[in-house]
Design an enzyme around this catalytic site. Structure first.
Site, short mmCIF file in Angstrom:
data_model
loop_
_atom_site.label_atom_id
_atom_site.label_comp_id
_atom_site.label_asym_id
_atom_site.label_seq_id
_atom_site.Cartn_x
_atom_site.Cartn_y
_atom_site.Cartn_z
N ILE A 103 0.83 -1.21 0.00
CA ILE A 103 0.00 0.00 0.00
C ILE A 103 0.87 1.26 0.00
CG2 ILE A 103 -1.91 -1.25 1.04
CD1 ILE A 103 -1.32 0.12 3.70
N THR B 263 4.07 0.80 1.07
CA THR B 263 4.88 0.53 2.24
C THR B 263 6.23 -0.10 1.93
OG1 THR B 263 3.44 -1.39 2.31
CG2 THR B 263 3.06 0.30 3.95
N LEU C 37 13.92 -4.61 8.44
CA LEU C 37 14.15 -5.43 7.25
C LEU C 37 14.77 -4.62 6.12
CD1 LEU C 37 10.81 -7.45 7.35
CD2 LEU C 37 13.05 -8.12 8.24
N ASN C 38 14.41 -3.35 6.05
CA ASN C 38 14.99 -2.46 5.04
C ASN C 38 14.96 -1.05 5.61
OD1 ASN C 38 15.26 -0.56 2.93
ND2 ASN C 38 14.54 -2.04 1.40
N PRO C 39 16.10 -0.53 6.03
CA PRO C 39 16.11 0.77 6.71
C PRO C 39 15.57 1.91 5.85
CG PRO C 39 18.21 -0.36 7.00
CD PRO C 39 17.43 -1.17 6.00
N LYS D 284 9.55 -6.45 13.76
CA LYS D 284 8.26 -6.04 14.29
C LYS D 284 7.69 -4.96 13.38
CE LYS D 284 9.70 -5.77 18.80
NZ LYS D 284 9.67 -5.86 20.29
N GLY D 285 6.49 -4.54 13.69
CA GLY D 285 5.86 -3.50 12.88
C GLY D 285 6.51 -2.15 13.14
N GLU E 153 3.15 2.06 11.99
CA GLU E 153 2.24 2.86 12.82
C GLU E 153 2.95 3.48 14.01
OE1 GLU E 153 -1.92 0.67 11.68
OE2 GLU E 153 -0.95 -0.01 13.50
MO1 MOS Z 1 -4.28 -0.07 9.70
S1 MOS Z 1 -5.60 1.25 10.54
O1 MOS Z 1 -4.80 -1.53 10.48
O2 MOS Z 1 -4.55 -0.09 8.05
#
Ligand code: MOS
Length: 739
Positions: A475, A477, A624-626, A695-696, A699
């Site tokens: 998306i 990202t 994973l990719n800075p 990790k994520g 957000e």
């Molecule tokens: Mo995020 S709000 O789970 O796309």
């Protein structure tokens, strides 16, 4: 592959390709206009007609009649489907508002017709000629006014008594009453719109009873399932294709009206239909981040240690909707023996409230991290030190449950050092430079790390090319790139030997893009499939899978080495698997952390805020990719600036709709608003999160930024604003005299 124990050493640890700041492999396609987005899939199917959606002009009530004769008489019009032509269609599992069908209107701009024509302008013109008779009913549009009737809900959105829904540890009220220093303040955050660059758009085509949509979605499998439910089809008769997505931010998680109406329009017209929601329809037709009213109470000893902390949040939604889980971080971020978190959900007749980037923590941290700033000031302790003093390495509600990794203190210390925090004057309003009042602010950053089952298929061709197929989405990202890096690392080939195909429901079901779980979960799924492919390669080449190593395009064991492509010389090798996560995320608390630092200048005459610099120091497992991770974080920081300074859907409380429903009225930051942004990642690898040890991060970069900006404005001006966005009208009264 089941992931049930912390990851041991594995091929990803080599970090030959993973962990490198590589350019996005889809970058050249995007910058040259060759990455087709949903509305541009001209070649996907022949003979596309244009659809245009008509939205309801009331917020609540019924459609009594729709007069379509004038519209049908226009040249080029092929079909019109109105909401009165069919009963209310069943809702998908993830939907709160109904998307189409029947006379009932639940919210403003709910879709009530689709017009299909040869040309776009004809469809739009015809839609404007449809005359609608409504029976309008009174609605509930004012969150503060509906608070009295709000129901307790727990973190899962389940309603119950306060005793069931509220989360308590120790005796909050007793400890708060005893505390030497206390704070009791209320903060508000407004309704916000995702305002993604690409509006919702779909091309739909039927072949007999089978439906294909070329669309823009974050979650391919959810859309396939929910579109099938809504239209009464079998899931296997629906294909969803979404290889490129121009932003989502949560607004494309759940099936939307564009897909449903393109499908209905195509069926009625007997040919493929493309349509996009017009920008002014997006805010009211789709979902938004719900407004919140948050009360925070903190009690501490003079030593600065928190003894009592309470966070209560009120939000609203349509019937059967969910609360904004704004108290989520307050359960985990700071120590304190006595705690209360509670949510109340009011019924509102505004458009559907739902996930927007970092649902819960984004608005929750906007409140909590101002409260922490206020509390530090009352205690006479530096805000960085106050947070460090109240750090916890375990779940405050369950001392036996530790964080898998928690380097918040390092984020804060390193951030303070790099930012020059020591130069900040703790007394607000003192740093003057010509017409500018300058100040620094900071906040902790916090967002939980979620893990989701994710599958992938990997092919090895006779040419040595490794092809990954998964319904994972990109998306904006960087999914294409980190998935390619994962496959390259696992199969021991260069990035140029890897092809990645995404976003097609014919591919294995992935985690999808949401909740900052996509990057880690989807690459872990690719890892699992690659483990299987390595086994198949080893078997075909007569190696022992356990001691074969993959590198430089070869497979090696002992002193034997064979080109990887050899394994597929006679026949393509295909492997498929998915990663399934056990209870590690229950046994350990998995979260991501940051220190956010901001410097602002506020115009002493006009109250206008200008950002000067921003810094985020992030701890989010293996990066994973800075380069793509940094892009995620600076984008999130930018969104945090929007939330702090300008983003607000204005509610018309008489007629129940968001007034500023386009990008002229709904302001988001532009380049000129954003100064130097610096992002630092701590060197981490979290074996509890996945085999990727990542990790994520998408957000995390948002959570805390809004408060850091608000705190910097306070430091600059001495004006404490607790109602976002911090616009100049809220500052002017309190600004120091201009002489
Ligand atoms: Mo995020 S709000 O789970 O796309």
């Amino acid at each position: 592959m089941k992931f049930e124990t912390p990851a041991a050493a594995n091929p990803i640890d080599q970090m030959k390709v993973v962990g490198r700041p590589l350019d996005r492999i889809d970058g050249p396609l995007k910058t040259t206009g060759r990455a087709p987005y949903a509305y541009e899939r001209h070649d996907a199917v022949a003979n596309q007609a244009y659809g245009h959606v008509l939205g309801a002009g009331i917020a609540k009530g019924r459609v009594v009649a729709m007069h379509t004769e004038a519209a049908r008489a226009l040249p080029g019009v092929l079909a019109i489907v109105t909401t009165l032509d069919m009963p209310q269609l069943p809702k998908g599992k993830m939907n709160t508002a109904f998307l189409f069908g029947g006379a009932e209107i639940q919210h403003y701009h709910q879709a009530i017709a689709v017009v299909v024509a040869e040309r776009f302008e004809q469809a739009r013109d015809a839609a404007a000629l449809i005359r609608v008779e409504y029976a309008r009913e009174e609605g509930r549009f004012d969150l503060a006014a509906e608070g009295h009737a709000a129901q307790p809900v727990d973190s899962d959105g389940e309603a119950g008594s306060a005793a069931e829904a509220d989360d308590r540890v120790g005796d909050f009220e007793g400890a708060f009453a005893q505390a030497e220093v206390t704070l009791d303040e209320t903060y508000t955050t407004p309704d916000e719109s995702h305002a993604m660059m690409e509006p919702h758009a779909t091309i739909a085509a039927w072949e007999g009873g089978r439906l294909t949509i070329w669309t823009s979605t974050q979650m391919v499998a959810w859309w396939r399932r929910d579109l099938a439910i809504t239209l009464g089809l079998k899931p296997e008769d629906v294909r969803v294709d979404s290889p490129y997505v121009g932003g989502g931010f949560g607004g494309k998680l759940f099936l939307r009206a564009d897909a449903v109406l393109a499908a209905l329009g195509a069926r009625a017209a007997g040919r493929p239909v493309k349509l996009a929601l017009a920008r002014p329809q997006v805010a009211n037709n789709t979902t938004h981040r719900p407004a919140t009213i948050q009360r925070i109470r903190i009690g501490a000893g003079r030593d600065g240690r928190i003894t009592a902390i309470a966070h209560e949040s009120l939000s609203g939604d349509l019937p059967e909707g969910q609360p904004e889980t704004a108290v989520a971080q307050t359960k985990l971020l700071y120590a304190g023996a006595n705690r209360l978190t509670a949510m109340r959900l009011a019924v509102l007749d505004l458009p559907e409230g739902n996930s927007m980037r970092a649902p819960g923590e984004a608005p929750g941290m906007m409140a909590l991290e101002i409260a922490m700033d206020e509390m530090a000031e009352r205690l006479g302790i530096d805000p960085v030190e106050f947070r460090i003093l109240n750090d916890t390495q375990v779940d405050p509600a369950d001392a036996g449950r530790s964080f898998s990794q928690r380097q918040l203190v390092r984020c804060l210390r390193e951030g303070a050092e790099r930012f020059g925090w020591a130069r900040r004057n703790p007394v607000p309003g003192q740093w003057r430079e010509g017409r500018w009042l300058r100040g620094m602010g900071m906040a902790a950053g916090f967002r939980n790390n979620l893990v989701v089952t994710s599958g992938a298929r990997v092919r090895l061709g006779a040419d040595g090319i490794v092809t990954v197929e998964t319904d994972m989405t990109d998306i904006g990202t960087g999914s294409y790139t980190i998935i390619a890096q994962t496959a390259a690392e696992m199969m021991g080939v260069g990035l140029d030997r890897v092809r990645v195909r995404l976003g097609d429901s014919d591919f294995p079901v992935s985690a999808g893009s949401g909740g900052q779980f996509g990057g880690n979960s989807a690459t872990a799924g690719v890892y699992a499939a690659c483990v299987k492919l390595r086994e198949a390669v080893a078997q075909r080449l007569g190696f022992n899978a356990a001691d074969a190593t993959f590198g430089e395009g070869e497979v090696r064991s002992g002193n034997r080495r064979v080109a990887l492509a050899e394994a597929a010389a006679r026949q393509e090798l295909v492997a498929e698997d998915r990663i399934e996560f056990g209870d590690l995320s229950k046994r350990f608390q998995q979260s991501t952390f940051a220190g956010h630092f901001v410097e602002v200048a506020v115009d002493a005459f006009t109250g206008e805020t200008r950002l000067r610099r921003m810094l985020a120091v992030c701890a989010a497992g293996r990066i994973l990719n800075p380069k793509t991770a940094r892009s995620q974080v600076i984008g999130a920081m930018t969104m945090g600036v929007g939330a702090a300074l300008m983003e607000e859907l204005h509610v018309d409380k008489r007629h129940g709709f968001f007034v500023n429903h386009d990008l002229a009225g709904y302001e988001v930051p532009v380049h000129a608003d954003i100064p130097r942004q610096e992002v630092v990642f701590l060197d981490e690898a979290d074996p509890v999160s996945s085999p990727m040890k990542a990790k994520g991060v998408g957000e995390l970069g948002l959570c805390g930024v809004g408060a850091a900006v608000a705190n910097a404005i306070y430091n600059a001006t001495g004006v404490r604003v607790r109602d976002y966005p911090v616009t100049l009208d809220k500052l002017l009264e309190g600004l120091p005299d201009v002489t």
